[in-house]
Design an enzyme around this catalytic site. Structure first.
Site, PDB file in Angstrom:
ATOM      1  N   ALA A  47       0.927  -1.304   0.195  1.00  8.92           N
ATOM      2  CA  ALA A  47       0.128   0.025  -0.041  1.00  8.92           C
ATOM      3  C   ALA A  47       0.913   1.310   0.152  1.00  8.92           C
ATOM      4  CB  ALA A  47      -0.735   0.055   1.247  1.00  8.92           C
ATOM      5  N   GLY A  99       0.838  -5.002   0.898  1.00 12.74           N
ATOM      6  CA  GLY A  99      -0.189  -5.314   0.121  1.00 12.74           C
ATOM      7  C   GLY A  99      -0.252  -6.024  -1.166  1.00 12.74           C
ATOM      8  N   GLU A 136       4.592  -4.878   7.562  1.00 13.24           N
ATOM      9  CA  GLU A 136       3.870  -3.824   7.997  1.00 13.24           C
ATOM     10  C   GLU A 136       4.151  -3.551   9.383  1.00 13.24           C
ATOM     11  OE1 GLU A 136       2.605  -6.207   6.157  1.00 13.24           O
ATOM     12  OE2 GLU A 136       0.872  -5.309   4.793  1.00 13.24           O
ATOM     13  N   GLU A 151      -0.673  -9.362  -0.384  1.00 12.48           N
ATOM     14  CA  GLU A 151      -1.974  -9.768  -0.087  1.00 12.48           C
ATOM     15  C   GLU A 151      -2.758  -9.816  -1.416  1.00 12.48           C
ATOM     16  OE1 GLU A 151      -1.941  -6.380   2.616  1.00 12.48           O
ATOM     17  OE2 GLU A 151      -2.443  -7.689   4.370  1.00 12.48           O
TER      18      GLU A 151
HETATM   19  N1  CAA Z   1       4.594   3.077  -1.020  1.00 10.37           N
HETATM   20  C1  CAA Z   1       4.888   4.180  -1.701  1.00 10.37           C
HETATM   21  N2  CAA Z   1       6.077   4.323  -2.145  1.00 10.37           N
HETATM   22  C2  CAA Z   1       6.725   3.205  -2.070  1.00 10.37           C
HETATM   23  C3  CAA Z   1       6.674   1.890  -1.820  1.00 10.37           C
HETATM   24  C4  CAA Z   1       5.343   2.051  -0.768  1.00 10.37           C
HETATM   25  N3  CAA Z   1       4.786   0.855  -0.514  1.00 10.37           N
HETATM   26  N4  CAA Z   1       7.415   0.988  -2.126  1.00 10.37           N
HETATM   27  C5  CAA Z   1       8.723   1.777  -2.521  1.00 10.37           C
HETATM   28  N5  CAA Z   1       8.043   2.959  -2.770  1.00 10.37           N
HETATM   29  C6  CAA Z   1       8.859   3.967  -3.554  1.00 10.37           C
HETATM   30  C7  CAA Z   1      10.123   4.599  -2.874  1.00 10.37           C
HETATM   31  O1  CAA Z   1       9.846   5.455  -1.747  1.00 10.37           O
HETATM   32  C8  CAA Z   1      11.112   5.232  -3.745  1.00 10.37           C
HETATM   33  O2  CAA Z   1      10.381   6.168  -4.456  1.00 10.37           O
HETATM   34  P1  CAA Z   1      11.461   7.530  -4.686  1.00 10.37           P
HETATM   35  O3  CAA Z   1      12.061   7.093  -5.941  1.00 10.37           O
HETATM   36  O4  CAA Z   1      10.551   8.689  -4.844  1.00 10.37           O
HETATM   37  O5  CAA Z   1      12.276   7.601  -3.412  1.00 10.37           O
HETATM   38  C9  CAA Z   1      10.849   3.840  -4.863  1.00 10.37           C
HETATM   39  O6  CAA Z   1       9.475   3.402  -4.799  1.00 10.37           O
HETATM   40  C10 CAA Z   1      11.883   3.255  -5.058  1.00 10.37           C
HETATM   41  O7  CAA Z   1      11.888   2.509  -3.652  1.00 10.37           O
HETATM   42  P2  CAA Z   1      13.373   1.956  -3.053  1.00 10.37           P
HETATM   43  O8  CAA Z   1      14.360   3.223  -3.450  1.00 10.37           O
HETATM   44  O9  CAA Z   1      12.978   2.071  -1.442  1.00 10.37           O
HETATM   45  O10 CAA Z   1      14.102   0.880  -3.634  1.00 10.37           O
HETATM   46  P3  CAA Z   1      14.804  -0.325  -3.227  1.00 10.37           P
HETATM   47  O11 CAA Z   1      15.021  -1.217  -4.538  1.00 10.37           O
HETATM   48  O12 CAA Z   1      15.974   0.434  -2.559  1.00 10.37           O
HETATM   49  O13 CAA Z   1      13.954  -1.101  -1.990  1.00 10.37           O
HETATM   50  C11 CAA Z   1      11.983  -1.979  -1.477  1.00 10.37           C
HETATM   51  C12 CAA Z   1      12.883  -1.778  -2.505  1.00 10.37           C
HETATM   52  C13 CAA Z   1      12.498  -3.325  -0.395  1.00 10.37           C
HETATM   53  C14 CAA Z   1      10.749  -2.851  -1.860  1.00 10.37           C
HETATM   54  C15 CAA Z   1      11.495  -0.862  -0.558  1.00 10.37           C
HETATM   55  O14 CAA Z   1      11.009   0.134  -1.389  1.00 10.37           O
HETATM   56  C16 CAA Z   1      10.550  -1.050   0.605  1.00 10.37           C
HETATM   57  O15 CAA Z   1      10.729  -1.687   1.527  1.00 10.37           O
HETATM   58  N6  CAA Z   1       9.343  -0.481   0.148  1.00 10.37           N
HETATM   59  C17 CAA Z   1       8.065  -0.751   1.312  1.00 10.37           C
HETATM   60  C18 CAA Z   1       7.598  -1.892   1.381  1.00 10.37           C
HETATM   61  C19 CAA Z   1       6.706  -2.102   2.486  1.00 10.37           C
HETATM   62  O16 CAA Z   1       6.718  -1.691   3.738  1.00 10.37           O
HETATM   63  N7  CAA Z   1       5.336  -2.554   2.071  1.00 10.37           N
HETATM   64  C20 CAA Z   1       4.087  -2.701   2.992  1.00 10.37           C
HETATM   65  C21 CAA Z   1       3.313  -1.422   2.899  1.00 10.37           C
HETATM   66  S1  CAA Z   1       2.276  -1.071   4.163  1.00 10.37           S
HETATM   67  C22 CAA Z   1       0.895  -2.247   3.378  1.00 10.37           C
HETATM   68  O17 CAA Z   1       0.969  -2.877   2.320  1.00 10.37           O
HETATM   69  C23 CAA Z   1      -0.415  -2.122   4.171  1.00 10.37           C
HETATM   70  C24 CAA Z   1      -1.522  -3.078   3.821  1.00 10.37           C
HETATM   71  O18 CAA Z   1      -1.516  -4.337   4.461  1.00 10.37           O
HETATM   72  C25 CAA Z   1      -2.371  -2.928   2.765  1.00 10.37           C
END
Ligand code: CAA
Length: 258
Positions: A65, A109, A132, A112
């Site tokens: 998400a 998500g 999360e 999911e």
């Molecule tokens: N939401 C918004 N933006 C996101 C994102 C997310 N879930 N995941 C990645 N991005 C964005 C980053 O902020 C980054 O944006 P910028 O270029 O503007 O800086 C871009 O995508 C690239 O990401 P990274 O630079 O972090 O890329 P990476 O290769 O170094 O890492 C990753 C990849 C491990 C997937 C890392 O991006 C990450 O950990 N993302 C978050 C994953 C996460 O926590 N997901 C759960 C979200 S909560 C949820 O989903 C609730 C639910 O149950 C519904």
């Protein structure tokens, strides 16, 4: 139907949908979910399309998400506007089979969303997880509910309580995915499976999906009765007559979806 952020191709009876917020690793923004739901609902309305393959981009199926949007969210808005619920819940009600072709990250998500699909095929570089807890939240689109059903309690607890991700091989071992394939063969294999599914009678496919999903909602006796009634109802189909005649005549069936 095609939108900029959900790209659509059609191959025979199979729709291929690609999530395409690539530079951001497909965070599941409201806009992306709305576009996905619209594309999937369009497939539901097309009598000649029997199945969908859903995939992401090179680096991610979906990274979860939208953390940018969630960082500004308060309880009242989340609750009153039914955050996550609105669009996502509609995916659950779709009747045609959906095959997730997961390459790269399927986190939060994204994991999911894959679990909402009916079959999950993973590329060898796929990474699944429910991170999360690291963001100070509980999974919100089924992680604590579908993961234990798919992978068992201990694996689900490990994933949700630590936030650590699992590899494609680990996902295969615990039953989260059906198959792991080389990255460059992911779409071909998912489409092959999609075509194998889609060649069958549509009402039978819908009934099978409904019956398997019912097994997660009912007791064994209720589920068995539900299945038995669907089985009986199947004898009203032209395609039941055709399928059995084709077997006896040693030819391929020509289903008419009735
Ligand atoms: N939401 C918004 N933006 C996101 C994102 C997310 N879930 N995941 C990645 N991005 C964005 C980053 O902020 C980054 O944006 P910028 O270029 O503007 O800086 C871009 O995508 C690239 O990401 P990274 O630079 O972090 O890329 P990476 O290769 O170094 O890492 C990753 C990849 C491990 C997937 C890392 O991006 C990450 O950990 N993302 C978050 C994953 C996460 O926590 N997901 C759960 C979200 S909560 C949820 O989903 C609730 C639910 O149950 C519904």
């Amino acid at each position: 139907m095609s939108t900029e952020i959900v790209r659509r191709e059609t191959h025979g009876k199979v729709a291929l949908l690609r999530l395409a917020l690539e530079n951001k690793l497909n965070p599941l923004t409201d806009e992306l979910i709305d576009a996905l739901v619209a594309a999937l609902q369009h497939v539901e309305s097309e009598p000649d399309v029997h199945a969908t393959v859903l995939t992401g981009s090179e680096k991610a199926f979906a990274a979860g998400a939208d953390i940018v949007a969630m960082s500004k969210l308060d309880y009242q808005t989340a609750f009153c506007e039914e955050y996550i619920g609105r669009g996502w819940d509609r995916i659950r009600g779709l009747r045609k089979p959906i095959i997730a072709a997961v390459g790269g990250y399927a986190l939060g998500g994204g994991c999911e969303l894959a679990m909402m699909c009916d079959i999950v095929i993973a590329a060898s570089d796929a990474v699944f997880g429910q991170p999360e807890v690291k963001l100070g939240i509980v999974p919100g689109a089924g992680g604590t509910q579908r993961l234990p059903r798919a992978a068992g309690k201990s694996t689900a607890m490990l994933a949700c309580l630590t936030g650590e991700s699992m590899s494609a091989q680990e996902a295969l071992l615990c039953g989260l995915v059906s198959k792991v394939v080389p990255r460059d063969g992911l779409i071909d294999e998912a489409m092959r499976i999609g075509e194998q599914v889609a060649r069958h009678s549509l009402p039978v496919l819908l009934a099978i999906k409904e019956s398997v999903n019912r097994s997660f909602e009912s007791s064994l006796s209720e589920g068995l009765l539900f299945e038995r009634r669907l089985f009986h109802a199947g004898f009203s189909l032209v395609d039941q007559k055709e399928g059995m005649a084709a077997f006896l005549e040693r030819r391929c069936p020509d289903f008419v979806n009735r």
